[in-house]
Design an enzyme around this catalytic site. Structure first.
Site, PDB file in Angstrom:
ATOM      1  N   HIS A 143      15.121 -26.744  -8.489  1.00  0.00           N
ATOM      2  CA  HIS A 143      16.545 -26.779  -8.801  1.00  0.00           C
ATOM      3  C   HIS A 143      17.107 -28.194  -9.020  1.00  0.00           C
ATOM      4  CE1 HIS A 143      16.223 -22.674  -7.733  1.00  0.00           C
ATOM      5  NE2 HIS A 143      16.345 -22.803  -6.436  1.00  0.00           N
ATOM      6  N   LYS A 154      23.883 -21.382 -13.436  1.00  0.00           N
ATOM      7  CA  LYS A 154      25.191 -21.506 -12.774  1.00  0.00           C
ATOM      8  C   LYS A 154      26.226 -21.994 -13.786  1.00  0.00           C
ATOM      9  CE  LYS A 154      23.363 -22.465  -8.155  1.00  0.00           C
ATOM     10  NZ  LYS A 154      24.029 -21.909  -6.987  1.00  0.00           N
ATOM     11  N   ARG A 211       0.833  -1.209   0.000  1.00  0.00           N
ATOM     12  CA  ARG A 211       0.000   0.000   0.000  1.00  0.00           C
ATOM     13  C   ARG A 211       0.866   1.256   0.000  1.00  0.00           C
ATOM     14  NH1 ARG A 211      -4.890  -1.103  -1.726  1.00  0.00           N
ATOM     15  NH2 ARG A 211      -5.129  -3.307  -1.300  1.00  0.00           N
ATOM     16  N   ASP A 244      10.620 -25.887  -2.780  1.00  0.00           N
ATOM     17  CA  ASP A 244      11.612 -24.812  -2.871  1.00  0.00           C
ATOM     18  C   ASP A 244      12.867 -25.280  -3.627  1.00  0.00           C
ATOM     19  OD1 ASP A 244      12.765 -22.277  -2.289  1.00  0.00           O
ATOM     20  OD2 ASP A 244      13.815 -23.103  -0.548  1.00  0.00           O
ATOM     21  N   LYS A 247      10.248 -19.328  -9.604  1.00  0.00           N
ATOM     22  CA  LYS A 247       9.837 -20.636  -9.106  1.00  0.00           C
ATOM     23  C   LYS A 247       9.343 -20.477  -7.668  1.00  0.00           C
ATOM     24  CE  LYS A 247      12.674 -21.031  -6.018  1.00  0.00           C
ATOM     25  NZ  LYS A 247      13.199 -21.580  -4.836  1.00  0.00           N
ATOM     26  N   ASP A 292      14.953 -20.598 -13.252  1.00  0.00           N
ATOM     27  CA  ASP A 292      15.467 -21.498 -12.221  1.00  0.00           C
ATOM     28  C   ASP A 292      16.955 -21.199 -12.173  1.00  0.00           C
ATOM     29  OD1 ASP A 292      16.741 -23.862 -11.043  1.00  0.00           O
ATOM     30  OD2 ASP A 292      14.699 -24.636 -11.004  1.00  0.00           O
ATOM     31  N   HIS A 293      17.375 -20.476 -11.149  1.00  0.00           N
ATOM     32  CA  HIS A 293      18.730 -19.909 -11.233  1.00  0.00           C
ATOM     33  C   HIS A 293      19.844 -20.961 -11.222  1.00  0.00           C
ATOM     34  CE1 HIS A 293      18.762 -20.173  -6.818  1.00  0.00           C
ATOM     35  NE2 HIS A 293      20.064 -19.978  -6.856  1.00  0.00           N
TER      36      HIS A 293
HETATM   37  C1  BG6 Z   1      16.605 -20.471  -3.674  1.00  0.00           C
HETATM   38  C2  BG6 Z   1      15.828 -21.057  -2.526  1.00  0.00           C
HETATM   39  O1  BG6 Z   1      15.888 -20.621  -4.875  1.00  0.00           O
HETATM   40  O2  BG6 Z   1      17.852 -21.117  -3.772  1.00  0.00           O
HETATM   41  C3  BG6 Z   1      16.611 -20.913  -1.231  1.00  0.00           C
HETATM   42  O3  BG6 Z   1      14.562 -20.395  -2.396  1.00  0.00           O
HETATM   43  C4  BG6 Z   1      17.994 -21.503  -1.398  1.00  0.00           C
HETATM   44  O4  BG6 Z   1      15.917 -21.541  -0.163  1.00  0.00           O
HETATM   45  C5  BG6 Z   1      18.686 -20.941  -2.626  1.00  0.00           C
HETATM   46  O5  BG6 Z   1      18.756 -21.208  -0.236  1.00  0.00           O
HETATM   47  C6  BG6 Z   1      20.012 -21.625  -2.912  1.00  0.00           C
HETATM   48  O6  BG6 Z   1      20.620 -21.025  -4.008  1.00  0.00           O
HETATM   49  P1  BG6 Z   1      22.158 -20.599  -4.000  1.00  0.00           P
HETATM   50  O7  BG6 Z   1      22.474 -20.334  -5.426  1.00  0.00           O
HETATM   51  O8  BG6 Z   1      22.249 -19.396  -3.123  1.00  0.00           O
HETATM   52  O9  BG6 Z   1      22.903 -21.752  -3.419  1.00  0.00           O
END
Ligand code: BG6
Length: 475
Positions: free
Chosen positions: A239, A181, A48, A234, A147, A176-177
């Site tokens: 991942h 990597k 808000r 998560d 995600k 999805d990071h």
């Molecule tokens: C995130 C999760 O996507 O990835 C976290 O929500 C997790 O819970 C994290 O700690 C881990 O990613 P990285 O790259 O920091 O090891």
């Protein structure tokens, strides 16, 4: 190549992800000269109390100072800071956001692509997408969706439908990071650029695979998100299973987005439905006392499971996946355990020759990561005595440059460039949720474990017997 000019809109701009990864990541891209010549970043949130542009700049400054790799100072920071503005977005009142996006576009001469990053909880995706569709904001725009994508098969399907009503798949970037990597990307090179590994990368030579991501981190003030998500959603369905896709896929016909994702989708289609008996859920002792956690919470902070990929290459090879909070170590390790040679010519009563010192390929995909081949060698001396030996690849030994980009940075850049290779596709996600259905419908109760341990006892041994978790010393 640098991307075309962009206006990047960060929904959830004052949230945890923006603070830890997105704002520091965008500044790093700017410093590395990888952002477009013309760019503007519009922060947005549904809170808000809207922020002024100055308050958002201060927020970004603090985020970069705390979590960035370089300090927010000097001319590079000044020009980054100038690109920041804020526009609040209530789904029922998109006015301030529209004004902020138009003014950002005007300042770029009206020639810019729009990229929306939805760094908001899954429950907020639908209304945000709806708002983008109802205004002209979605026109010619791309959208990055965080995600977990949905919470089960039905919700993922519904979400895909909602998104596709506004954005066609070619403009959807499900992020999805882990796929961004450097050392995960390198698995493609390891497997498909060499004749050394791929010939043994199958059930004839590999007896089991582990994808192990224990974390020492706890909740980090994210109880609200975590209570609704848990370790399985998560980390595992996102991942770890994405990494499994890269490890298990068939050689794609090219490295293009369609070919890569076709092969990954086939792996997920072949995942055997996850039996609850093959899963250990855990909850660290003290979790229920954390602020924001309900006293009878059933959320798991740990999950370990045995998966099967029912295809020609992997039939009968268990894939063990494990991740959890507050564990003994923080690691990101893939292990491929190789079958024993057909004949034992060597004495096996020697102390060193334990089963777990057998042949393995180990891929540590932390930053910077390393790869090792573990085997037995003869200890120098007059008797034939075996001991474990290792051949290791370390980035610094072979390359003088450091990893330039973190996962989020690489993927933000790819999204600006319009390259979807490292983003997930709707069919991949739906196959993964489909395989997860038996577990989600019938989850075993979480078992307590001590913070700093390796999780509940059954996950340490019974779940994966006769194999065991291999955690090599950090490279
Ligand atoms: C995130 C999760 O996507 O990835 C976290 O929500 C997790 O819970 C994290 O700690 C881990 O990613 P990285 O790259 O920091 O090891």
């Amino acid at each position: 190549t640098r991307p075309d000019n962009h206006v990047i809109v960060l929904f959830g701009a004052t949230g945890d992800l923006a603070k830890r990864k997105l704002l520091p990541g965008l500044f790093h891209l700017a410093r590395a000269g990888l952002l477009p010549d013309g760019y503007r970043i519009v922060g947005s949130s549904t809170a808000r109390s809207a922020l002024s542009d100055d308050a958002f700049r201060k927020h970004a400054h603090d985020a970069v100072a705390t979590f960035g790799r370089s300090q927010p100072s000097g001319p590079e920071w000044e020009s980054f800071e100038e690109s920041l503005s804020f526009g609040a977005a209530q789904p029922e009142d998109p006015g301030p956001l529209l004004a902020a996006v138009r003014s950002a576009e005007d300042s770029l001469g009206g020639q810019a692509r729009r990229l929306f990053h939805l760094a908001v909880p899954p429950s907020a995706f639908g209304s945000m997408i709806g708002m983008l569709g109802d205004t002209d904001l979605a026109e010619n725009a791309k959208v990055i969706v965080e995600k977990p994508f949905g919470t089960d098969l039905a919700s993922a399907r519904a979400l895909n439908k909602t998104i596709h009503a506004v954005f066609d798949e070619s403009r959807v970037f499900r992020i999805d990071h882990f796929l961004g990597k450097e050392s995960v990307d390198n698995i493609l090179a390891l497997r498909f650029a060499n004749g050394l590994f791929e010939p043994i990368w199958n059930r004839d030579h590999i007896s089991h695979v582990q994808i192990d991501v224990p974390e020492t981190l706890g909740l980090e003030g994210r109880a609200g998100f975590y209570e609704r998500t848990g370790a399985f959603r998560d980390m595992i369905v996102t991942h770890l299973i994405q990494v499994l896709g890269i490890v298990a896929m068939e050689p794609p016909v090219s490295l293009g987005a369609q070919a890569l994702r076709d092969e990954k989708a086939k792996v997920f289609e072949a995942l055997r439905p996850i039996e609850p008996a093959h899963v250990v859920r855990g909850q660290y002792e003290g979790y229920r006392d954390e602020p924001g956690v309900t006293p009878d919470s059933q959320t798991e902070t740990f999950a370990a499971l045995r998966l099967e990929v029912d295809n020609w290459r992997w039939a009968g090879v268990p894939f063990h996946l494990r991740s959890g909070k507050n564990l003994a170590q923080h690691r990101e390790v893939i292990t491929l355990g190789l079958r024993e040679p057909p004949l034992r010519m060597f004495r096996t009563d020697l102390p060193h020759h334990e089963k777990n010192t057998g042949n393995k390929i180990v891929i540590d995909f932390g930053d910077p990561g390393w790869i090792a081949a573990c085997f037995l060698a003869k200890e120098p001396g007059p008797t034939m005595r075996l001991a474990p030996a290792t051949m290791t690849f370390r980035y610094a030994d072979s390359f003088c440059q450091k990893h330039e980009l973190e996962g989020y940075e690489r993927l933000l850049l790819d999204a600006m460039l319009g390259d979807q290779s490292l983003f997930t596709r709707s069919d991949e996600i739906e196959h993964i949720w489909a395989a997860s259905t038996p577990l989600l419908e019938n989850p075993p109760p979480p078992q307590p474990y001590a913070a700093g341990s390796w999780g509940p006892d059954p996950a340490v041994s019974d779940l994966i017997a006769p194999h065991q978790w291999h955690l090599p010393d950090a490279g």
